[in-house]
Design an enzyme around this catalytic site. Sequence first.
Site, PDB file in Angstrom:
ATOM      1  N   GLU A  40      -3.124  -8.349   0.373  1.00 20.18           N
ATOM      2  CA  GLU A  40      -3.013  -9.494  -0.552  1.00 20.18           C
ATOM      3  C   GLU A  40      -4.083 -10.541  -0.234  1.00 20.18           C
ATOM      4  O   GLU A  40      -4.585 -11.218  -1.132  1.00 20.18           O
ATOM      5  CB  GLU A  40      -1.587 -10.076  -0.481  1.00 20.18           C
ATOM      6  CG  GLU A  40      -0.593  -9.127  -1.141  1.00 20.18           C
ATOM      7  CD  GLU A  40       0.813  -9.168  -0.575  1.00 20.18           C
ATOM      8  OE1 GLU A  40       1.174 -10.149   0.089  1.00 20.18           O
ATOM      9  OE2 GLU A  40       1.548  -8.178  -0.798  1.00 20.18           O
ATOM     10  N   SER A  81       6.515  -0.128   1.533  1.00 19.83           N
ATOM     11  CA  SER A  81       7.853   0.264   1.058  1.00 19.83           C
ATOM     12  C   SER A  81       8.697   0.970   2.119  1.00 19.83           C
ATOM     13  O   SER A  81       9.450   1.908   1.807  1.00 19.83           O
ATOM     14  CB  SER A  81       7.739   1.101  -0.212  1.00 19.83           C
ATOM     15  OG  SER A  81       7.115   0.339  -1.235  1.00 19.83           O
ATOM     16  N   ASN A 117       6.854  -8.991   7.617  1.00 12.64           N
ATOM     17  CA  ASN A 117       5.954  -9.881   6.877  1.00 12.64           C
ATOM     18  C   ASN A 117       6.771 -10.537   5.758  1.00 12.64           C
ATOM     19  O   ASN A 117       7.064  -9.903   4.751  1.00 12.64           O
ATOM     20  CB  ASN A 117       4.791  -9.071   6.289  1.00 12.64           C
ATOM     21  CG  ASN A 117       3.893  -9.917   5.413  1.00 12.64           C
ATOM     22  OD1 ASN A 117       3.942 -11.150   5.465  1.00 12.64           O
ATOM     23  ND2 ASN A 117       3.066  -9.272   4.607  1.00 12.64           N
ATOM     24  N   GLU A 158      -1.878   0.364   5.643  1.00 14.54           N
ATOM     25  CA  GLU A 158      -1.023   0.061   4.497  1.00 14.54           C
ATOM     26  C   GLU A 158      -1.722   0.492   3.208  1.00 14.54           C
ATOM     27  O   GLU A 158      -2.583  -0.238   2.694  1.00 14.54           O
ATOM     28  CB  GLU A 158      -0.746  -1.443   4.420  1.00 14.54           C
ATOM     29  CG  GLU A 158      -0.026  -2.005   5.623  1.00 14.54           C
ATOM     30  CD  GLU A 158       0.772  -3.247   5.271  1.00 14.54           C
ATOM     31  OE1 GLU A 158       1.984  -3.221   5.442  1.00 14.54           O
ATOM     32  OE2 GLU A 158       0.169  -4.225   4.790  1.00 14.54           O
ATOM     33  N   LYS A 175       5.870 -12.900   3.819  1.00 12.06           N
ATOM     34  CA  LYS A 175       5.011 -13.392   2.727  1.00 12.06           C
ATOM     35  C   LYS A 175       5.398 -14.827   2.369  1.00 12.06           C
ATOM     36  O   LYS A 175       5.751 -15.604   3.247  1.00 12.06           O
ATOM     37  CB  LYS A 175       5.095 -12.460   1.515  1.00 12.06           C
ATOM     38  CG  LYS A 175       4.908 -10.996   1.893  1.00 12.06           C
ATOM     39  CD  LYS A 175       4.716 -10.111   0.709  1.00 12.06           C
ATOM     40  CE  LYS A 175       4.810  -8.665   1.146  1.00 12.06           C
ATOM     41  NZ  LYS A 175       4.044  -7.771   0.325  1.00 12.06           N
ATOM     42  N   GLY A 184       5.052  -3.045  -1.682  1.00 11.05           N
ATOM     43  CA  GLY A 184       5.905  -3.767  -2.627  1.00 11.05           C
ATOM     44  C   GLY A 184       6.163  -3.017  -3.930  1.00 11.05           C
ATOM     45  O   GLY A 184       6.667  -3.588  -4.885  1.00 11.05           O
ATOM     46  N   HIS A 188      -4.464  -8.638   5.464  1.00 12.27           N
ATOM     47  CA  HIS A 188      -3.448  -8.027   4.603  1.00 12.27           C
ATOM     48  C   HIS A 188      -4.070  -7.786   3.224  1.00 12.27           C
ATOM     49  O   HIS A 188      -4.897  -8.570   2.770  1.00 12.27           O
ATOM     50  CB  HIS A 188      -2.225  -8.946   4.496  1.00 12.27           C
ATOM     51  CG  HIS A 188      -1.066  -8.279   3.822  1.00 12.27           C
ATOM     52  ND1 HIS A 188      -0.972  -8.212   2.449  1.00 12.27           N
ATOM     53  CD2 HIS A 188       0.014  -7.638   4.329  1.00 12.27           C
ATOM     54  CE1 HIS A 188       0.138  -7.548   2.144  1.00 12.27           C
ATOM     55  NE2 HIS A 188       0.754  -7.193   3.259  1.00 12.27           N
TER      56      HIS A 188
HETATM   57  C1  PEP Z   1       3.685  -5.716   3.420  1.00  9.99           C
HETATM   58  O1  PEP Z   1       3.839  -6.799   2.871  1.00  9.99           O
HETATM   59  O2  PEP Z   1       2.853  -5.603   4.322  1.00  9.99           O
HETATM   60  C2  PEP Z   1       4.508  -4.585   2.995  1.00  9.99           C
HETATM   61  C3  PEP Z   1       4.321  -3.422   3.545  1.00  9.99           C
HETATM   62  O3  PEP Z   1       5.438  -4.843   2.000  1.00  9.99           O
HETATM   63  P1  PEP Z   1       6.604  -3.833   1.510  1.00  9.99           P
HETATM   64  O4  PEP Z   1       7.314  -3.328   2.739  1.00  9.99           O
HETATM   65  O5  PEP Z   1       7.489  -4.688   0.652  1.00  9.99           O
HETATM   66  O6  PEP Z   1       5.944  -2.732   0.759  1.00  9.99           O
END
Ligand code: PEP
Length: 247
Positions: A101, A211, A9, A169, A11, A175, A99
């Site tokens: 976000e 992460s 992803n 998630e 973003k 992040g 997601h």
């Molecule tokens: C994500 O954007 O779905 C995500 C898991 O980001 P990160 O790996 O940076 O935590």
Amino acid sequence: MSKKIFAANWKLNKTPEEAREFVIKFKNDVFKTPDFFKGKEVILFPSAFSLEAVSSLCAGTAIGFGPQNIHSEKSGAFTGENSAEVAQSMKAQYALVGHSERREIFKEQDELLDKKNALLQVLGLNPVFCIGESLAQREAGKTLEICFAQMDKGLKSFDKSQRLILAYEPVWAIGTGKVATPEQVAEVHRELHQYLTKNAFKNFQILYGGSVKPENSKELLAIPHVDGFLIGGAALQVESFIKICTI
Ligand code: PEP
């Protein structure tokens, strides 16, 4: 056994030129390894402006791709939105839905996400449907309740005979560098697996996201019912993405 999925992803990062550079380098590096794609599926989620760049280099290869978000209607008077039908015409095979976000910043509700999932199914695209609890919800002991409610509502119209890719998630791990412990991941994935089986979903895979890095990916992937990852930060560089994909 189904293939492991590694989904990037990106973003709101990467110009079309940077997206092209990534894909060219990725292809050069992985095509040196015979059987790189054996037992795995690789998916790229670029931002909408870079979808065409990724499509032109990935369509017809083993690298899947799709948009990070779509509107719940195919077309019409929705200025500024992105159409799943257009993504389909660009040979996308997947789309991210829900997601955290999108849920948090853009206030997308479960009912809307249900429509998006259903539209993607009608068009023959695979939704990668994201769920997960906030830190406050985890600390209140509500993790499973939240995840089950997000699935009940967001998959209400879902045709269960079709493929579902679910991404668990935990919001507090996205992040932040704070990865969920193997015990936390194992518990939630086991429960999600049971829920989907009990609710007659026929073909599903459950990804972990939050992460994920080359340093923790092996341990996480060994956990039962972890069928792959949705990766943000560590998927922006070819080297770290390939390390995570190397199983
Ligand atoms: C994500 O954007 O779905 C995500 C898991 O980001 P990160 O790996 O940076 O935590």
